[in-house]
Design an enzyme around this catalytic site. Structure first.
Site, mmCIF file in Angstrom:
data_model
loop_
_atom_site.group_PDB
_atom_site.id
_atom_site.type_symbol
_atom_site.label_atom_id
_atom_site.label_comp_id
_atom_site.label_asym_id
_atom_site.label_seq_id
_atom_site.Cartn_x
_atom_site.Cartn_y
_atom_site.Cartn_z
ATOM 1 C CE LYS A 9 60.990 78.152 6.256
ATOM 2 N NZ LYS A 9 60.213 77.721 5.167
ATOM 3 N N GLY A 12 63.126 80.360 1.187
ATOM 4 C CA GLY A 12 62.834 80.427 -0.234
ATOM 5 C C GLY A 12 63.468 81.620 -0.916
ATOM 6 N N GLY A 45 67.053 75.055 2.715
ATOM 7 C CA GLY A 45 67.055 73.871 1.861
ATOM 8 C C GLY A 45 67.930 73.984 0.626
ATOM 9 C CG ASP A 162 57.643 75.047 6.471
ATOM 10 O OD1 ASP A 162 58.073 76.212 6.394
ATOM 11 O OD2 ASP A 162 57.543 74.295 5.492
ATOM 12 C CE LYS A 218 56.213 76.540 2.502
ATOM 13 N NZ LYS A 218 57.351 75.649 2.676
#
Length: 260
Positions: A9, A12, A45, A162, A218
């Site tokens: 995954k 970020g 995101g 996730d 997560k």
């Protein structure tokens, strides 16, 4: 490590900061040269939030999940399947990795139903058909998956990245499921790294509010992957250069290992 299946995954800061995304792409090339079969599920995101802000659509979250109405879903699919997916593929290709971008709607990969009506078009995964992933892996490609699923009526549903990654790791019975995060791993109430957690410890920390927000999906994804047949699950700090390569190839003690 040859023929070892690894589901990652990716999101970020590791995806947003050019120096970290370049380091990630270089590490992927190294892992593939070692013969690993790698699948990437990316997030997006911040990019979704940025587009929604420009469209004057307000974002709301519940337990780390974005409430998704029809207008938000259009933006989610546009950003994840278009902008972000192709950017990740382009970065990997530039560093010598043969990458192919798909979404969970391609080849019936992810089938889902609406998780909760209050969340809108947020999906809970019912079924994973990894046939397309296996075709790409067997042909020497790294599949890059946007976490959008097909609903019962064929509509697009927003899947937490996730969660999607954990489901794919389980379906492929991957040796490793690695969640790349923006923190060192799971932290205790005093912000100290917890190097290993099991299900019972996770439930206790959730009840105490230590594990909250975006960390909930997560740890749930890790437990789901392990339950479904994945062998190892890890939450890893993507801000540390080459943390993925160091963990997989050098066995460096990094992040939080999730055990059943």
């Amino acid at each position: 490590m040859k023929n070892t299946t690894v589901v990652i995954k990716y999101g970020g800061h590791a995806m947003e900061r050019p120096e970290l995304s370049a380091a990630f792409a270089a590490d992927l090339t190294t892992l593939c040269k070692q013969g690993m079969r790698v699948v990437i599920v990316h997030g997006g995101g911040p990019q979704i939030s940025a587009l929604l802000q420009r469209l004057h659509i307000e974002s709301h979250f519940v337990n780390g999940l974005r409430i998704t109405d029809a207008a938000t879903m259009e933006a989610v699919e546009m950003v994840l399947c278009g902008q972000v997916n192709k950017a990740v593929v382009g970065e990997l290709t530039q560093h010598g990795t043969r990458a192919a971008g798909i979404s969970g709607r391609d080849g019936g990969l992810l089938q889902a139903h609406i998780k909760e009506p209050t969340l809108g078009l947020v999906g809970a995964i019912d079924d994973v058909n990894p046939a397309l992933l296996c075709c790409l892996l067997d042909a020497g490609f790294v599949p890059v998956v946007a976490p959008v699923a097909s609903g019962p009526e064929g509509q697009a549903l927003n899947i937490n990245a996730d969660t999607a990654a954990g489901a794919l790791a389980g379906a492929l019975e991957a040796e490793y499921f690695v969640l790349i995060s923006d923190v060192p791993g799971v932290l205790d109430a005093k912000s100290r790294l917890l190097t290993a957690l099991n299900r019972e410890e996770i439930e206790k920390l959730r009840a105490e509010g230590v594990i909250s927000g975006g960390m909930i999906p997560k740890v749930e994804a890790c437990l789901y992957a392990l339950d479904a047949g994945c062998h190892h699950a890890l939450i890893l700090d993507g801000r540390a250069p080459s943390s993925l390569r160091r963990y997989l190839l050098d066995d460096a003690p990094l992040g939080t290992v999730i055990n059943q």
